[in-house]
Design a protein around this motif. Sequence first.
Motif, PDB file in Angstrom:
ATOM      1  N   PHE A  73       0.835  -1.207   0.000  1.00 15.90           N
ATOM      2  CA  PHE A  73       0.000   0.000   0.000  1.00 15.90           C
ATOM      3  C   PHE A  73       0.867   1.253   0.000  1.00 15.90           C
ATOM      4  O   PHE A  73       0.420   2.316  -0.389  1.00 15.90           O
ATOM      5  CB  PHE A  73      -0.993   0.052   1.155  1.00 15.90           C
ATOM      6  N   SER A  74       2.071   1.152   0.481  1.00 16.13           N
ATOM      7  CA  SER A  74       3.095   2.175   0.280  1.00 16.13           C
ATOM      8  C   SER A  74       4.282   1.483  -0.384  1.00 16.13           C
ATOM      9  O   SER A  74       4.357   0.258  -0.427  1.00 16.13           O
ATOM     10  CB  SER A  74       3.508   2.823   1.606  1.00 16.13           C
ATOM     11  N   ALA A  75       5.197   2.285  -0.905  1.00 19.41           N
ATOM     12  CA  ALA A  75       6.446   1.735  -1.443  1.00 19.41           C
ATOM     13  C   ALA A  75       7.473   1.768  -0.315  1.00 19.41           C
ATOM     14  O   ALA A  75       7.718   2.825   0.268  1.00 19.41           O
ATOM     15  CB  ALA A  75       6.918   2.560  -2.627  1.00 19.41           C
ATOM     16  N   MET A  76       8.079   0.616   0.004  1.00 17.88           N
ATOM     17  CA  MET A  76       8.913   0.538   1.194  1.00 17.88           C
ATOM     18  C   MET A  76      10.140  -0.347   0.949  1.00 17.88           C
ATOM     19  O   MET A  76      10.043  -1.391   0.310  1.00 17.88           O
ATOM     20  CB  MET A  76       8.098  -0.024   2.360  1.00 17.88           C
ATOM     21  N   ALA A  77      11.272   0.111   1.479  1.00 19.21           N
ATOM     22  CA  ALA A  77      12.495  -0.684   1.488  1.00 19.21           C
ATOM     23  C   ALA A  77      13.102  -0.601   2.882  1.00 19.21           C
ATOM     24  O   ALA A  77      13.195   0.490   3.455  1.00 19.21           O
ATOM     25  CB  ALA A  77      13.484  -0.181   0.440  1.00 19.21           C
ATOM     26  N   CYS A  78      13.495  -1.744   3.425  1.00 21.30           N
ATOM     27  CA  CYS A  78      14.069  -1.818   4.774  1.00 21.30           C
ATOM     28  C   CYS A  78      15.515  -2.291   4.666  1.00 21.30           C
ATOM     29  O   CYS A  78      15.770  -3.383   4.142  1.00 21.30           O
ATOM     30  CB  CYS A  78      13.267  -2.776   5.640  1.00 21.30           C
ATOM     31  N   TYR A  79      16.435  -1.481   5.174  1.00 19.63           N
ATOM     32  CA  TYR A  79      17.858  -1.768   5.016  1.00 19.63           C
ATOM     33  C   TYR A  79      18.531  -2.026   6.361  1.00 19.63           C
ATOM     34  O   TYR A  79      18.422  -1.220   7.296  1.00 19.63           O
ATOM     35  CB  TYR A  79      18.565  -0.595   4.318  1.00 19.63           C
ATOM     36  N   ARG A  80      19.241  -3.151   6.442  1.00 15.76           N
ATOM     37  CA  ARG A  80      20.082  -3.447   7.592  1.00 15.76           C
ATOM     38  C   ARG A  80      21.387  -2.668   7.473  1.00 15.76           C
ATOM     39  O   ARG A  80      21.995  -2.628   6.401  1.00 15.76           O
ATOM     40  CB  ARG A  80      20.385  -4.943   7.653  1.00 15.76           C
ATOM     41  N   VAL A  81      21.804  -2.059   8.585  1.00 15.52           N
ATOM     42  CA  VAL A  81      23.067  -1.330   8.616  1.00 15.52           C
ATOM     43  C   VAL A  81      23.889  -1.857   9.789  1.00 15.52           C
ATOM     44  O   VAL A  81      23.348  -2.445  10.725  1.00 15.52           O
ATOM     45  CB  VAL A  81      22.847   0.194   8.745  1.00 15.52           C
ATOM     46  N   THR A  82      25.196  -1.633   9.729  1.00 16.85           N
ATOM     47  CA  THR A  82      26.084  -2.235  10.722  1.00 16.85           C
ATOM     48  C   THR A  82      26.751  -1.225  11.641  1.00 16.85           C
ATOM     49  O   THR A  82      27.496  -1.619  12.533  1.00 16.85           O
ATOM     50  CB  THR A  82      27.174  -3.052  10.012  1.00 16.85           C
ATOM     51  N   SER A  83      26.476   0.072  11.454  1.00 17.65           N
ATOM     52  CA  SER A  83      27.094   1.075  12.326  1.00 17.65           C
ATOM     53  C   SER A  83      26.255   2.344  12.313  1.00 17.65           C
ATOM     54  O   SER A  83      25.525   2.612  11.344  1.00 17.65           O
ATOM     55  CB  SER A  83      28.509   1.404  11.839  1.00 17.65           C
ATOM     56  N   PRO A  84      26.363   3.158  13.376  1.00 18.25           N
ATOM     57  CA  PRO A  84      25.668   4.447  13.376  1.00 18.25           C
ATOM     58  C   PRO A  84      26.103   5.338  12.213  1.00 18.25           C
ATOM     59  O   PRO A  84      25.276   6.075  11.646  1.00 18.25           O
ATOM     60  CB  PRO A  84      26.058   5.053  14.722  1.00 18.25           C
ATOM     61  N   ALA A  85      27.379   5.267  11.813  1.00 17.89           N
ATOM     62  CA  ALA A  85      27.854   6.102  10.706  1.00 17.89           C
ATOM     63  C   ALA A  85      27.177   5.697   9.401  1.00 17.89           C
ATOM     64  O   ALA A  85      26.767   6.550   8.596  1.00 17.89           O
ATOM     65  CB  ALA A  85      29.366   5.980  10.579  1.00 17.89           C
ATOM     66  N   GLN A  86      27.034   4.392   9.184  1.00 19.07           N
ATOM     67  CA  GLN A  86      26.356   3.909   7.973  1.00 19.07           C
ATOM     68  C   GLN A  86      24.880   4.326   7.985  1.00 19.07           C
ATOM     69  O   GLN A  86      24.333   4.754   6.964  1.00 19.07           O
ATOM     70  CB  GLN A  86      26.483   2.390   7.905  1.00 19.07           C
ATOM     71  N   GLN A  87      24.262   4.232   9.148  1.00 21.06           N
ATOM     72  CA  GLN A  87      22.868   4.640   9.292  1.00 21.06           C
ATOM     73  C   GLN A  87      22.708   6.139   9.027  1.00 21.06           C
ATOM     74  O   GLN A  87      21.816   6.576   8.288  1.00 21.06           O
ATOM     75  CB  GLN A  87      22.391   4.291  10.704  1.00 21.06           C
ATOM     76  N   ARG A  88      23.585   6.933   9.615  1.00 18.80           N
ATOM     77  CA  ARG A  88      23.570   8.388   9.402  1.00 18.80           C
ATOM     78  C   ARG A  88      23.754   8.724   7.929  1.00 18.80           C
ATOM     79  O   ARG A  88      23.028   9.572   7.382  1.00 18.80           O
ATOM     80  CB  ARG A  88      24.695   9.013  10.230  1.00 18.80           C
ATOM     81  N   ASP A  89      24.709   8.077   7.290  1.00 14.93           N
ATOM     82  CA  ASP A  89      25.005   8.403   5.889  1.00 14.93           C
ATOM     83  C   ASP A  89      23.867   7.999   4.959  1.00 14.93           C
ATOM     84  O   ASP A  89      23.574   8.697   3.985  1.00 14.93           O
ATOM     85  CB  ASP A  89      26.309   7.722   5.457  1.00 14.93           C
ATOM     86  N   LEU A  90      23.201   6.875   5.260  1.00 14.31           N
ATOM     87  CA  LEU A  90      22.084   6.467   4.417  1.00 14.31           C
ATOM     88  C   LEU A  90      20.904   7.423   4.595  1.00 14.31           C
ATOM     89  O   LEU A  90      20.250   7.793   3.611  1.00 14.31           O
ATOM     90  CB  LEU A  90      21.666   5.030   4.754  1.00 14.31           C
ATOM     91  N   ALA A  91      20.637   7.842   5.827  1.00 18.39           N
ATOM     92  CA  ALA A  91      19.561   8.810   6.048  1.00 18.39           C
ATOM     93  C   ALA A  91      19.847  10.114   5.316  1.00 18.39           C
ATOM     94  O   ALA A  91      18.951  10.709   4.693  1.00 18.39           O
ATOM     95  CB  ALA A  91      19.381   9.065   7.543  1.00 18.39           C
ATOM     96  N   ALA A  92      21.101  10.563   5.366  1.00 18.10           N
ATOM     97  CA  ALA A  92      21.466  11.806   4.683  1.00 18.10           C
ATOM     98  C   ALA A  92      21.341  11.668   3.169  1.00 18.10           C
ATOM     99  O   ALA A  92      20.843  12.579   2.482  1.00 18.10           O
ATOM    100  CB  ALA A  92      22.892  12.195   5.059  1.00 18.10           C
ATOM    101  N   ALA A  93      21.765  10.530   2.635  1.00 20.10           N
ATOM    102  CA  ALA A  93      21.669  10.313   1.191  1.00 20.10           C
ATOM    103  C   ALA A  93      20.212  10.259   0.746  1.00 20.10           C
ATOM    104  O   ALA A  93      19.831  10.831  -0.284  1.00 20.10           O
ATOM    105  CB  ALA A  93      22.383   9.018   0.808  1.00 20.10           C
ATOM    106  N   ALA A  94      19.373   9.566   1.518  1.00 19.33           N
ATOM    107  CA  ALA A  94      17.948   9.484   1.185  1.00 19.33           C
ATOM    108  C   ALA A  94      17.299  10.860   1.229  1.00 19.33           C
ATOM    109  O   ALA A  94      16.491  11.215   0.359  1.00 19.33           O
ATOM    110  CB  ALA A  94      17.243   8.530   2.143  1.00 19.33           C
ATOM    111  N   ALA A  95      17.659  11.645   2.245  1.00 20.04           N
ATOM    112  CA  ALA A  95      17.096  12.991   2.374  1.00 20.04           C
ATOM    113  C   ALA A  95      17.475  13.859   1.180  1.00 20.04           C
ATOM    114  O   ALA A  95      16.645  14.596   0.634  1.00 20.04           O
ATOM    115  CB  ALA A  95      17.572  13.627   3.677  1.00 20.04           C
ATOM    116  N   THR A  96      18.732  13.784   0.755  1.00 18.38           N
ATOM    117  CA  THR A  96      19.189  14.594  -0.382  1.00 18.38           C
ATOM    118  C   THR A  96      18.472  14.204  -1.668  1.00 18.38           C
ATOM    119  O   THR A  96      17.992  15.063  -2.426  1.00 18.38           O
ATOM    120  CB  THR A  96      20.706  14.447  -0.553  1.00 18.38           C
ATOM    121  N   LEU A  97      18.366  12.908  -1.920  1.00 10.23           N
ATOM    122  CA  LEU A  97      17.698  12.447  -3.136  1.00 10.23           C
ATOM    123  C   LEU A  97      16.223  12.839  -3.141  1.00 10.23           C
ATOM    124  O   LEU A  97      15.680  13.260  -4.171  1.00 10.23           O
ATOM    125  CB  LEU A  97      17.837  10.935  -3.262  1.00 10.23           C
TER     126      LEU A  97
END
Length: 398
Positions: free
Chosen positions: A200-224
């Motif tokens: 009903f929504s478009a969703m992707a769930c990503y496993r990350v292994t560190s806070p830095a990876q999590q931070r960087d993915l959130a920042a990349a998603a926000a920019t895009l």
Amino acid sequence: MGSTVSGRTEIGADWRVVDGVATAWFDAPSLIEGAALAGRVVELSAEIVVDLRATGVRVRLDSDEHAEAVSAAARELGLAANPAVLQHLSVVFESANPSAVMGFWRPVLDYAPGEDGGLADPLRRDPAIRIQQSTEPRPLRNRIHLDVVRPAAAVEQARPGEPSGPYGACHTDPDGNEVDLVPGDALTERVGTADWQAVFSAMACYRVTSPAQQRDLAAAAATLADDTRFPLLVDLRPGLVIIDSGKDQAEDDAHGLDLDFTDLAANLQRAARALGATADPGLPRFVQLFLDAADVAAVRAFWVAALGYTPDRRAGVTDIHDPRRLNPVLVFQELDASDTDRRRQRNRIHVELAVPSDLARARLATALAAGGRLLDESEDRRRIADPEGNELVIVSGA
């Protein structure tokens, strides 16, 4: 699931206890600026729950240990707290046999036992299920039911018997409460969107292994997302980043944007994989509430006001949603007005709305002004009926 904050109604001026959890909302003018705060927060502790939206950031803490550090980071970034928007919805079942009801809903939702004896979403995104003992006989169909959408393989595994109904998706628990358990699908057949599910929504769930990876993915998603002006939902959980369009928001007419969402999904997938994140295709889940009403307009208007929700702008759509998309969608459908027995029967399911203590009186007044009727009241609980008797309980305090 973490512990909750008890006995406290305020932890610094930015924070309130909502549904037992220290919670703050910080307004932000864009996903990019919100992501800057989200990145700072997840570096404080991997256990902090962060919801990033185009209009701001919600932060929930399992203890008040990091409250001042989060507030200080927000101040440094020029983001102000807005406690007036804080709320949290749960769904309450009344049952003569709570254990049997819980046994049905746990695999359907893929929830875990909650600290209050109910069921809770381990991802802390979808509404908790609370189960209260009741001996009141209510044999007729409820006017409230749930829709649950999960990946097709998960639906097949969880399916509690043969489905029924016009869509072949309806199941009933031992009390007769209904759920439409709907299988999701791949978002598209494109190779570049394999990580995405349509639930009903478009969703992707990503496993990350560190806070830095999590931070960087959130920042990349926000920019895009900001580059396309799409109001993406990005939820940060321990070891996880959930990227979500919101219900039906990937459709072309949802925002009036000149955007093919699948292009954005492909770019988000490319960014996630480049950062080393790994998709978990079994996790996407969407839960919404359906209310049957003889006078849809009147009942819908009550819930819009009482919950502070926003109607879907599209013609013919009865959905209402949290403007920050932090709480479940409600959908309204017409009930035969001549079905008087069913309309008179008290539902076995009601909605519970937790708000900060200092906002409870105002929320009660808003609900009553919108056609609600006060049924009973105690120090921290107000039970209200909408124009057709569906119940909302406003809960305040810890």
